[in-house]
Design a protein around this motif. Sequence first.
Motif, short mmCIF file in Angstrom:
data_model
loop_
_atom_site.label_atom_id
_atom_site.label_comp_id
_atom_site.label_asym_id
_atom_site.label_seq_id
_atom_site.Cartn_x
_atom_site.Cartn_y
_atom_site.Cartn_z
N ALA A 155 0.84 -1.20 0.00
CA ALA A 155 0.00 0.00 0.00
C ALA A 155 0.87 1.25 0.00
N ILE A 156 0.49 2.21 -0.84
CA ILE A 156 1.13 3.52 -0.88
C ILE A 156 0.05 4.51 -0.47
N VAL A 157 0.18 5.10 0.72
CA VAL A 157 -0.91 5.88 1.30
C VAL A 157 -0.56 7.35 1.32
N ASN A 158 -1.35 8.16 0.62
CA ASN A 158 -1.15 9.62 0.65
C ASN A 158 -2.10 10.25 1.66
N LEU A 159 -1.56 11.02 2.61
CA LEU A 159 -2.38 11.70 3.61
C LEU A 159 -2.63 13.14 3.18
N GLU A 160 -3.92 13.49 3.04
CA GLU A 160 -4.29 14.83 2.57
C GLU A 160 -4.67 15.72 3.74
#
Length: 215
Positions: free
Chosen positions: A109-114
């Motif tokens: 998983a590659i998780v981008n936090l906005e």
Amino acid sequence: MRIILLGAPGAGKGTVAEILMEQYGISQISTGDMLRSAVKSGSELGNAAREYMNRGELVPDSLIMDIMEKRLQADDCGKGFILDGFPRTIGQAESLAAMLKKLGMKIDAIVNLEVPEDVIVRRLGSRRTCSNADCQAIYNIHTKPSKREGICDKCGSPTIQREDETEEAIKKRLATYAEKTAPLIDYYRNDPAFISAPSLKPEPAVEAVAALTGR
Ligand code: ADP
Ligand code: ZN
């Protein structure tokens, strides 16, 4: 389970990492923490990294890749890892891809936090850290103040603003993020493992990882 966490400084990568660590029994690898302890110990790496860090600039890719190659193969990474604060540049992402291939590892998983920029500036500017190197407890003057102002609850040492958390350094870190690190979102966007989640709270990101990986 192998996870990459992306997000601006102050987006809450550390908080999300802590939950994922517990949930999947995996290690958090924070290049920021590794560099800060290298600076404290006065090692060759620390001395090379210190000035960049205090200015809010990135440490050169070559220094980072050297420490990461060893770190990813350490015993505690057997069940997987969470990369927090790495990769930070397209160059690091490309080197990481080559390294993972060589080691026969795949990212789940590659998780981008906005998080909106004004929230970030507020969070970072209000953070205080215990000055005792063996403690390093973190406080927030708005949301998690110490019981006595300016004094660590755990050890009684003064709490201070990190050198790179003054207003000037924060602005520089955000500019560095926009220029060097934000392009990673487009670099990873079409990867089947990519997810993006709002991060005022950690739960949406944690749930998105479970939904994507089925674990
Ligand atoms: P934050 O995510 O809050 O900016 P970190 O603790 O991740 O802070 O990093 C602190 C500093 O360490 C960065 O400003 C940078 O100078 C350096 N650093 C950390 N990770 C990297 C990396 N992957 N590449 C280059 N520099 C890094
Ligand atoms: Zn303390």
